[in-house]
Design a protein around this motif. Structure first.
Motif, short mmCIF file in Angstrom:
data_model
loop_
_atom_site.label_atom_id
_atom_site.label_comp_id
_atom_site.label_asym_id
_atom_site.label_seq_id
_atom_site.Cartn_x
_atom_site.Cartn_y
_atom_site.Cartn_z
N GLY A 151 31.92 -44.28 25.91
CA GLY A 151 31.53 -43.55 27.12
C GLY A 151 30.15 -42.93 27.00
N MET A 152 29.72 -42.64 25.76
CA MET A 152 28.41 -42.03 25.54
C MET A 152 27.35 -43.04 25.14
SD MET A 152 29.34 -38.44 23.71
CE MET A 152 30.03 -37.09 24.67
N ASP A 153 27.66 -44.29 25.20
CA ASP A 153 26.67 -45.31 24.87
C ASP A 153 25.50 -45.21 25.85
OD1 ASP A 153 25.57 -48.27 25.25
OD2 ASP A 153 26.44 -48.10 23.25
N PRO A 154 24.26 -45.27 25.34
CA PRO A 154 23.10 -45.07 26.23
C PRO A 154 22.87 -46.20 27.23
CG PRO A 154 22.39 -45.65 24.02
CD PRO A 154 23.86 -45.42 23.94
N PHE A 155 23.49 -47.36 27.03
CA PHE A 155 23.23 -48.49 27.91
C PHE A 155 24.32 -48.69 28.97
CE2 PHE A 155 21.09 -49.47 23.87
CZ PHE A 155 19.79 -49.54 24.33
N TYR A 156 25.57 -48.56 28.59
CA TYR A 156 26.64 -48.82 29.56
C TYR A 156 27.74 -47.76 29.50
CZ TYR A 156 28.23 -51.03 25.23
OH TYR A 156 28.52 -51.29 23.91
N GLY A 157 27.49 -46.61 28.90
CA GLY A 157 28.50 -45.55 28.83
C GLY A 157 28.65 -44.81 30.13
N VAL A 158 29.90 -44.63 30.58
CA VAL A 158 30.14 -43.96 31.86
C VAL A 158 29.78 -42.48 31.78
CG1 VAL A 158 31.89 -45.59 32.63
CG2 VAL A 158 32.57 -43.62 31.23
N ILE A 159 29.96 -41.86 30.62
CA ILE A 159 29.61 -40.44 30.49
C ILE A 159 28.10 -40.26 30.59
CG2 ILE A 159 29.72 -38.43 28.96
CD1 ILE A 159 32.31 -39.52 27.82
N VAL A 164 23.40 -38.63 34.03
CA VAL A 164 22.16 -38.97 34.72
C VAL A 164 22.33 -38.80 36.23
CG1 VAL A 164 20.53 -40.83 35.22
CG2 VAL A 164 21.37 -40.50 32.89
N ASP A 165 23.47 -39.22 36.76
CA ASP A 165 23.70 -39.14 38.20
C ASP A 165 23.73 -37.70 38.71
OD1 ASP A 165 23.80 -41.86 38.33
OD2 ASP A 165 25.99 -42.00 38.30
N VAL A 166 24.27 -36.78 37.92
CA VAL A 166 24.34 -35.39 38.38
C VAL A 166 23.07 -34.61 38.04
CG1 VAL A 166 26.85 -35.34 38.21
CG2 VAL A 166 25.48 -34.61 36.25
N GLY A 167 22.12 -35.25 37.40
CA GLY A 167 20.84 -34.62 37.15
C GLY A 167 20.73 -33.85 35.85
N LEU A 168 21.74 -33.92 35.00
CA LEU A 168 21.65 -33.20 33.72
C LEU A 168 20.75 -33.93 32.73
CD1 LEU A 168 25.37 -32.05 33.26
CD2 LEU A 168 23.41 -30.71 34.04
N PRO A 172 19.43 -42.04 30.22
CA PRO A 172 20.53 -42.06 29.24
C PRO A 172 20.03 -41.69 27.84
CG PRO A 172 20.66 -43.98 30.67
CD PRO A 172 19.36 -43.31 30.99
N TYR A 173 20.85 -40.92 27.15
CA TYR A 173 20.47 -40.44 25.82
C TYR A 173 21.40 -41.05 24.77
CZ TYR A 173 19.37 -37.21 22.03
OH TYR A 173 18.98 -36.68 20.83
N GLY A 174 20.84 -41.35 23.61
CA GLY A 174 21.62 -41.98 22.55
C GLY A 174 22.39 -40.96 21.73
N PHE A 175 23.46 -40.41 22.32
CA PHE A 175 24.28 -39.43 21.59
C PHE A 175 24.85 -40.02 20.31
CE2 PHE A 175 24.45 -37.86 25.98
CZ PHE A 175 24.19 -36.51 25.79
#
Length: 318
Positions: A151-159, A164-168, A172-175
């Motif tokens: 979910g935290m994958d920078p390329f296809y993670g939904v989280i 990104v969608d909510v502006g935070l 995408p960041y590579g957690f």
């Protein structure tokens, strides 16, 4: 008329004459142990086979010279411990371990205190909420961690996409690609999966506190926070000790969460002592050094628990 025969005085027991006491009918300590032993034997055998034998074999292996293929080349003395202490990344790994255990356990206990207090109240749907709290505990730890990992994958993670969608996040960041964010994310997951057990342990402790005690605190003029701090929290000390000790053991020896979240990160910047043991065995084939670190791990955990029990004294009566 013939006089009735005189009553015969009761016989004087021999113990009264000799001054010795006759042993009572209560079974002795050894007799009680003999009767309990058949029931204790299966548990004792299980402890010996699952705990004592592996621990003893681990300690024995830590002083042997083992090749990468597991061949025993004879005694090594304390060479494995010396090699471990000379390992350059050990201070960083020990610091990570302290941050990992302290951060996860303290955060879990604090959140669980609030959750337990909330679930102890009567409100509509309380049973459903209580069941929902169990879900992270019932699910597989590896499965839960894997869901967060992808979910935290920078390329296809939904989280990542949601952030990104909510502006935070601007992008995408590579957690999961960097040591510090992956380590902190692993700590968050560890808290998430530790909450159910800790919450239910504290909830069980709360439900042993009678209504009379709470009403007495209110009649004495104590406010909600004062009553909780001075009455409820001290009575929760045994349950709090159980939850804390078990969390310390589980978190200290936790491998799956860190292995999934930080296992692909090179180096040792996101490792704890447990994951370092795994790397010694899997990557370096240093079984003897891994055994030495396992002994050190065991000593550290035991020391932390003993210090905690000495400071907190959970069974002390105030």
């Amino acid at each position: 008329m013939t006089a009735p025969p005189a009553a015969t005085p009761p016989a004087t027991p021999e113990s009264a004459v000799t001054g010795t006491r006759r042993p009572r009918g209560r079974p002795g300590r050894w007799s009680a142990l003999g009767r309990a032993l058949p029931w204790l034997t299966p548990a004792l055998l299980l402890i010996a086979g699952v705990v004592l034998f592996p621990a003893g074999y681990m300690a024995w292996t830590s002083v042997r010279d083992l090749s990468q293929f597991g061949m025993d080349n004879g005694p090594a003395g304390l060479d494995n411990y010396a090699r471990l202490l000379e390992f350059g990344a050990l201070p960083r790994v020990l610091l990570n371990t302290v941050v990992w255990v302290f951060g996860v356990v303290v955060t879990t206990v604090l959140i669980s205190l609030g959750l337990a207090q909330f679930l102890d109240k009567a409100f509509p749907g309380r049973r459903i909420v209580r069941l929902a709290v169990i879900i992270p505990w019932a699910a597989s730890v590896v499965m839960t961690t894997t869901v967060f990992y992808y979910g935290m994958d920078p390329f296809y993670g939904v989280i990542n996409t949601f952030l990104v969608d909510v502006g935070l996040l601007d992008q995408p960041y590579g957690f999961t690609r960097n040591a510090l964010p992956a380590f902190l994310t692993a700590m968050g997951i560890a808290v998430f999966v530790s909450l159910p057990f800790t919450t239910y342990t504290l909830l069980a402790g709360l439900q042993t506190i009678t209504l009379d005690v709470r009403e007495a605190a209110q009649m004495d003029g104590a406010g909600p926070w004062a009553a909780y701090r001075q009455i409820i929290l001290p009575l929760l000390r045994p349950a709090l000790a159980v939850a804390t000790i078990i969390n310390i053991i589980n978190v200290f020896n936790s491998l799956p969460i860190l292995q999934v979240m930080t296992g692909s990160i090179p180096g040792y910047s996101a490792d704890t002592t447990t994951t370092l043991i795994f790397k010694f065995i899997r990557a370096d084939r240093q079984i003897d050094t891994a055994s030495a670190l396992s002994v050190l791990n065991f000593v550290i955990v035991l020391g932390v628990i003993l210090v905690y029990l000495k400071v907190v004294k959970p069974m002390r009566e105030d």
